[in-house]
Design a protein around this motif. Structure first.
Motif, PDB file in Angstrom:
ATOM      1  N   GLN A  29     -62.910 -16.045 -43.041  1.00 63.99           N
ATOM      2  CA  GLN A  29     -62.627 -15.428 -41.832  1.00 63.99           C
ATOM      3  C   GLN A  29     -60.732 -14.849 -40.630  1.00 63.99           C
ATOM      4  O   GLN A  29     -60.958 -14.420 -40.808  1.00 63.99           O
ATOM      5  N   PHE A  30     -60.894 -16.237 -40.640  1.00 62.58           N
ATOM      6  CA  PHE A  30     -59.901 -16.936 -39.934  1.00 62.58           C
ATOM      7  C   PHE A  30     -58.588 -17.296 -39.716  1.00 62.58           C
ATOM      8  O   PHE A  30     -57.714 -17.348 -39.020  1.00 62.58           O
ATOM      9  N   ASN A  31     -58.497 -17.585 -41.291  1.00 59.58           N
ATOM     10  CA  ASN A  31     -57.665 -17.696 -42.047  1.00 59.58           C
ATOM     11  C   ASN A  31     -56.956 -17.154 -43.250  1.00 59.58           C
ATOM     12  O   ASN A  31     -58.255 -17.626 -43.941  1.00 59.58           O
ATOM     13  N   SER A  32     -55.983 -17.563 -43.613  1.00 55.66           N
ATOM     14  CA  SER A  32     -55.580 -17.967 -45.767  1.00 55.66           C
ATOM     15  C   SER A  32     -54.901 -18.655 -46.425  1.00 55.66           C
ATOM     16  O   SER A  32     -54.044 -19.205 -45.045  1.00 55.66           O
ATOM     17  N   THR A  33     -54.890 -18.633 -47.216  1.00 58.30           N
ATOM     18  CA  THR A  33     -54.107 -19.441 -47.558  1.00 58.30           C
ATOM     19  C   THR A  33     -53.109 -18.850 -48.576  1.00 58.30           C
ATOM     20  O   THR A  33     -53.604 -17.647 -49.795  1.00 58.30           O
ATOM     21  N   VAL A  34     -51.664 -19.205 -48.593  1.00 60.79           N
ATOM     22  CA  VAL A  34     -50.597 -18.543 -49.187  1.00 60.79           C
ATOM     23  C   VAL A  34     -50.316 -19.850 -50.679  1.00 60.79           C
ATOM     24  O   VAL A  34     -50.323 -20.683 -50.201  1.00 60.79           O
ATOM     25  N   GLN A  35     -50.086 -18.517 -51.569  1.00 61.94           N
ATOM     26  CA  GLN A  35     -49.437 -19.444 -52.483  1.00 61.94           C
ATOM     27  C   GLN A  35     -47.909 -19.460 -52.349  1.00 61.94           C
ATOM     28  O   GLN A  35     -47.781 -17.991 -52.624  1.00 61.94           O
ATOM     29  N   LEU A  36     -47.154 -20.319 -52.075  1.00 58.37           N
ATOM     30  CA  LEU A  36     -46.150 -20.409 -52.363  1.00 58.37           C
ATOM     31  C   LEU A  36     -45.473 -20.022 -53.925  1.00 58.37           C
ATOM     32  O   LEU A  36     -45.842 -20.193 -54.692  1.00 58.37           O
ATOM     33  N   LEU A  37     -44.017 -19.333 -54.511  1.00 55.39           N
ATOM     34  CA  LEU A  37     -43.722 -19.396 -56.087  1.00 55.39           C
ATOM     35  C   LEU A  37     -43.510 -20.780 -56.488  1.00 55.39           C
ATOM     36  O   LEU A  37     -43.513 -20.152 -57.483  1.00 55.39           O
ATOM     37  N   SER A  38     -42.971 -21.218 -55.997  1.00 54.65           N
ATOM     38  CA  SER A  38     -42.946 -22.564 -56.648  1.00 54.65           C
ATOM     39  C   SER A  38     -43.604 -23.451 -56.993  1.00 54.65           C
ATOM     40  O   SER A  38     -43.494 -24.493 -57.880  1.00 54.65           O
ATOM     41  N   ALA A  39     -45.711 -22.775 -57.321  1.00 51.40           N
ATOM     42  CA  ALA A  39     -46.762 -22.841 -57.632  1.00 51.40           C
ATOM     43  C   ALA A  39     -46.499 -22.888 -58.990  1.00 51.40           C
ATOM     44  O   ALA A  39     -45.876 -21.769 -59.614  1.00 51.40           O
ATOM     45  N   MET A  40     -46.967 -23.413 -59.848  1.00 48.07           N
ATOM     46  CA  MET A  40     -46.659 -23.869 -61.178  1.00 48.07           C
ATOM     47  C   MET A  40     -48.458 -22.612 -61.435  1.00 48.07           C
ATOM     48  O   MET A  40     -49.241 -23.369 -61.637  1.00 48.07           O
ATOM     49  N   ASP A  41     -48.425 -20.955 -61.735  1.00 50.48           N
ATOM     50  CA  ASP A  41     -49.833 -20.820 -61.755  1.00 50.48           C
ATOM     51  C   ASP A  41     -49.222 -19.604 -62.760  1.00 50.48           C
ATOM     52  O   ASP A  41     -48.390 -18.626 -62.387  1.00 50.48           O
ATOM     53  N   PRO A  42     -49.935 -19.836 -64.643  1.00 48.56           N
ATOM     54  CA  PRO A  42     -49.341 -18.910 -64.837  1.00 48.56           C
ATOM     55  C   PRO A  42     -49.944 -17.177 -64.573  1.00 48.56           C
ATOM     56  O   PRO A  42     -49.080 -16.058 -65.046  1.00 48.56           O
ATOM     57  N   LYS A  43     -50.707 -17.104 -63.673  1.00 45.62           N
ATOM     58  CA  LYS A  43     -51.391 -15.632 -63.351  1.00 45.62           C
ATOM     59  C   LYS A  43     -50.436 -14.831 -62.390  1.00 45.62           C
ATOM     60  O   LYS A  43     -50.568 -13.924 -61.413  1.00 45.62           O
ATOM     61  N   ASN A  44     -49.227 -15.770 -61.452  1.00 41.31           N
ATOM     62  CA  ASN A  44     -48.600 -15.646 -60.382  1.00 41.31           C
ATOM     63  C   ASN A  44     -47.195 -15.076 -60.794  1.00 41.31           C
ATOM     64  O   ASN A  44     -46.380 -15.246 -61.264  1.00 41.31           O
ATOM     65  N   ARG A  45     -47.152 -13.654 -61.756  1.00 39.95           N
ATOM     66  CA  ARG A  45     -46.018 -12.852 -61.619  1.00 39.95           C
ATOM     67  C   ARG A  45     -46.343 -11.830 -60.567  1.00 39.95           C
ATOM     68  O   ARG A  45     -46.969 -11.066 -59.998  1.00 39.95           O
ATOM     69  N   ILE A  46     -44.996 -11.720 -60.711  1.00 43.28           N
ATOM     70  CA  ILE A  46     -43.721 -10.193 -59.461  1.00 43.28           C
ATOM     71  C   ILE A  46     -43.347  -9.628 -60.078  1.00 43.28           C
ATOM     72  O   ILE A  46     -42.360 -10.382 -61.250  1.00 43.28           O
ATOM     73  N   SER A  47     -43.743  -8.223 -60.534  1.00 43.44           N
ATOM     74  CA  SER A  47     -42.447  -7.633 -61.049  1.00 43.44           C
ATOM     75  C   SER A  47     -41.254  -7.803 -60.515  1.00 43.44           C
ATOM     76  O   SER A  47     -41.119  -7.191 -59.086  1.00 43.44           O
ATOM     77  N   ALA A  48     -39.784  -7.683 -60.876  1.00 43.78           N
ATOM     78  CA  ALA A  48     -38.721  -8.050 -59.948  1.00 43.78           C
ATOM     79  C   ALA A  48     -37.433  -6.860 -61.176  1.00 43.78           C
ATOM     80  O   ALA A  48     -37.767  -6.537 -62.129  1.00 43.78           O
ATOM     81  N   ILE A  49     -36.807  -6.249 -59.942  1.00 40.78           N
ATOM     82  CA  ILE A  49     -35.743  -5.691 -60.338  1.00 40.78           C
ATOM     83  C   ILE A  49     -34.109  -6.636 -60.336  1.00 40.78           C
ATOM     84  O   ILE A  49     -34.074  -7.201 -59.531  1.00 40.78           O
ATOM     85  N   VAL A  50     -33.591  -6.911 -61.238  1.00 35.67           N
ATOM     86  CA  VAL A  50     -31.714  -7.474 -60.781  1.00 35.67           C
ATOM     87  C   VAL A  50     -30.854  -6.440 -60.903  1.00 35.67           C
ATOM     88  O   VAL A  50     -31.007  -4.983 -61.335  1.00 35.67           O
ATOM     89  N   GLN A  51     -31.018  -5.995 -59.854  1.00 30.30           N
ATOM     90  CA  GLN A  51     -29.624  -5.327 -58.514  1.00 30.30           C
ATOM     91  C   GLN A  51     -28.232  -5.434 -59.609  1.00 30.30           C
ATOM     92  O   GLN A  51     -27.888  -6.415 -60.095  1.00 30.30           O
ATOM     93  N   GLY A  52     -28.212  -4.159 -60.377  1.00 29.90           N
ATOM     94  CA  GLY A  52     -26.590  -4.096 -60.358  1.00 29.90           C
ATOM     95  C   GLY A  52     -26.646  -2.916 -61.323  1.00 29.90           C
ATOM     96  O   GLY A  52     -26.633  -1.963 -60.624  1.00 29.90           O
ATOM     97  N   ASP A  53     -25.314  -2.548 -62.197  1.00 26.54           N
ATOM     98  CA  ASP A  53     -24.651  -1.073 -61.432  1.00 26.54           C
ATOM     99  C   ASP A  53     -25.991   0.023 -62.820  1.00 26.54           C
ATOM    100  O   ASP A  53     -26.530   0.692 -62.366  1.00 26.54           O
TER     101      ASP A  53
END
Lengths: 172, 294
Positions: B166-190
Motif C-alpha cells: 500500500q505505502f511502499n514497494s520493493t525494487v529489485q536491482l539489476l545486480s540481483a541474480m534473477d533469471p526472470k529479470n530480462r531487459i530488452s536493450a539497444i547497443v547504440q552505434g552506426d
C-alpha cells in the motif's frame, strides 16, 4: 517499560543492519568485498547464551520470519536458520563454560554457520552462482571480520543487559 | 533403531525441514502480489523504516557535504569547463527536439515508446542480506506504482519494481541474480544492435547482454539504452557502456559486458518511471510471449 526494552533493542539491531548497508560507502573496504552485517543474529545468540535457550529460540524465530518477509520475500531461509543455529549454539554452550570470550567466539562460529547456510540455500535456489572459493574471498572473510568488530564493541553491553534481564525473570 | 526415530528432537527437525521446503516453495512460485499478512507486515516495517531513515538521511547528508567541501575547488574548475560545452549542446538539443516534434506532427504519431512520466521516491531501506539485491522505497500502490515499472537514478537504470504494497514497494536491482529479470536493450552505434540484458557478473561488476549474433561488431565504449520493445519500460533509458565483448560458450553468439551507468550503492533519491504508451494486452499477443522480457 522494561518489558518492551528487549524487543526494542532487537528492532533497533534489525534496522541498523539495513542502515549499515545503505550508508556505509562500499569504497571503504574495497569494491571487491561484500560485507554482510549480522548484528541482529549476533544479538540473538548472546540472548540465547545469557538469558536462556527458550528466549533465544523464540526471538530467533520471530525475527527470522520478520527478516524473511521484509527483506527477502522468500519465507523460510532465515526463519529456519536463525532458530536452528541458535539451538546448536546453546547446545555447544552446555559443554563450555560461559564467559565473555567464549561467548564471543561461539557467536562468531554461529554467524559463520549462518553465512554458509544461507550461501548453500541461495546456491540451491539459483539466487547466486558465485563459486565457493570466490564466496569465501569476496564475502565470507570480510563479513566475519565486520561482525567480529561489531561483537567486540557490543559484547559487554549486551552481556550486562541480558544478564539483568535473566535476573528479572528469576525474580518474578 | 526405533528409539532413534522416537527422539523428539529429530522429529522436530524433520517437521521443520518439511515446513521449510513448503514455505520456500510457496514463496518462490510466480505470484503477482504478496499475501495480505506479508503486505501488512511490510507496510508496518516500512513505516518504522521511514521514521528512522529521515534522521539517518540528515546525518549522512551532513557528512557527505563535508566531503564535498574538500574538493569544491577542483570540481568547480572541471564543471566550468563542461559548462561551455553544455550551452552549445543545449541549443542543439532544442533544435532537434523541435524538428522531431514537427516531423512527428506531419506523420500524425503522437505517442512514442520514449514518453514517460517520472515519479520521485526515496529509499528507506536496503536488504542487509546482500544476496538478494533489493531496496525499499517510500511510494506504493496509493501513489500509483505498479509491478515491473522501471526505476532509475540520474545516471541510469537501476532496476524494476518487484512487489507493491500500500505505502511502499520493493525494487529489485539489476545486480540481483534473477533469471526472470530480462531487459530488452539497444547497443547504440552506426547500426543499432538489439539484445537482452540478463544476469550480472559480480566479480567484474558488469551486466551481461547475451545472445548477440557473432557477426555483429560491438566496440568498447558503446552506449546501451533500453529499447522499450519489451512492453513495460520506455525507450531510451540509459543502462551503461560496453566494456568487453566475448564469444559465448559455443561461439555462435557473443556476450557484451556492460558497466552500469548508475551506482547500485549509495542510493538515496530515485525515480520510478511510468510508461505513457499503453501496453499491448496479453490476449493480443501470440501465445509465445509468455516469458517476461522487460
Amino acid at each position: 517499560m522494561k518489558k518492551f526494552l528487549l524487543p526494542l533493542l532487537f528492532l533497533f539491531l534489525f534496522l541498523l543492519e539495513s542502515l549499515f548497508v545503505q550508508y556505509i560507502p562500499p569504497e571503504i573496504f574495497g569494491r571487491n568485498h561484500i560485507l554482510a552485517p549480522h548484528f541482529l543474529f549476533g544479538g540473538i545468540l548472546f540472548l540465547a547464551i545469557y538469558a536462556g535457550r527458550k528466549y533465544g529460540i523464540i526471538y530467533a524465530a520471530i525475527f527470522g520470519l520478520l527478516f524473511d518477509i521484509v527483506w527477502i520475500e522468500i519465507i523460510g531461509i532465515y526463519f529456519f536458520l536463525f532458530p536452528f543455529i541458535t539451538y546448536l549454539i546453546s547446545k555447544i554452550m552446555h559443554v563450555l563454560q560461559t564467559n565473555i570470550i567464549v561467548a564471543f567466539l561461539v557467536s562468531l562460529v554461529g554467524i559463520a554457520l549462518l553465512e554458509f547456510g544461507v550461501y548453500e540455500m541461495d546456491f540451491l535456489l539459483h539466487i547466486t552462482t558465485l563459486e565457493f572459493m570466490s564466496f569465501m574471498e569476496m564475502r565470507f572473510y570480510p563479513s566475519l571480520i565486520l561482525n567480529a568488530a561489531f561483537l567486540l564493541i557490543a559484547a559487554y553491553p549486551l552481556k550486562r543487559h541480558f544478564e539483568s534481564f535473566a535476573e528479572s525473570l528469576r525474580d518474578e | 533403531m526405533p528409539q532413534f526415530f522416537l527422539n523428539k528432537r529429530l522429529i522436530v527437525l524433520l517437521v521443520s525441514i518439511i515446513v521449510l521446503v513448503a514455505l520456500i516453495g510457496f514463496s518462490l512460485r510466480e505470484r503477482s502480489k504478496l499475501s495480505w499478512p506479508e503486505q501488512f507486515l511490510k507496510d508496518t516495517a516500512g513505516w518504522v523504516q521511514s521514521l528512522v531513515s529521515k534522521p539517518a538521511h540528515l546525518v549522512a547528508g551532513f557528512f557527505e557535504n563535508l566531503q564535498d567541501l574538500q574538493n569544491t575547488y577542483e570540481e568547480n574548475k572541471e564543471l566550468k569547463s563542461r559548462m561551455e560545452k553544455l550551452v552549445s549542446l543545449e541549443a542543439q538539443v532544442q533544435e532537434l527536439e523541435k524538428d522531431n516534434k514537427e516531423l512527428r506532427d506531419i506523420l500524425g504519431e503522437e505517442e512514442t515508446l520514449r514518453d514517460f512520466e517520472p515519479l520521485q521516491a526515496t529509499v528507506i531501506g536496503r536488504n542487509p542480506d546482500r544476496w538478494h539485491e533489493m531496496i525499499i522505497i517510500n511510494k506504493g500502490k496509493t501513489d500509483g506504482i505498479k509491478k515491473n515499472m522501471a526505476v532509475v537514478t540520474a545516471h541510469g537504470l537501476i532496476g524494476k519494481v518487484k512487489t507493491v504494497n500500500q505505502f511502499n514497494s520493493t525494487v529489485q536491482l539489476l545486480s540481483a541474480m534473477d533469471p526472470k529479470n530480462r531487459i530488452s536493450a539497444i547497443v547504440q552505434g552506426d547500426t543499432n544492435v538489439f539484445g537482452l540484458v540478463e544476469g550480472y557478473d559480480k566479480e567484474k561488476k558488469a551486466l551481461l547482454i547475451k545472445a548477440i549474433p557473432s557477426g555483429v561488431e560491438i566496440k568498447k565504449g558503446q552506449n546501451v539504452i533500453t529499447s522499450g520493445l519489451g512492453g513495460v519500460f520506455p525507450q531510451g533509458l540509459q543502462i551503461g557502456k560496453v566494456i568487453e565483448v566475448k564469444p559465448d560458450q559455443y561461439g555462435l553468439n557473443q556476450t557484451a559486458l556492460v558497466e552500469p551507468g548508475a551506482d547500485f550503492y549509495d542510493l538515496e533519491n530515485i525515480i520510478v518511471i511510468t510508461r505513457s504508451m499503453a501496453q499491448p494486452k496479453e490476449e493480443d499477443m501470440s501465445g509465445e510471449g509468455k516469458e517476461e522480457d522487460l
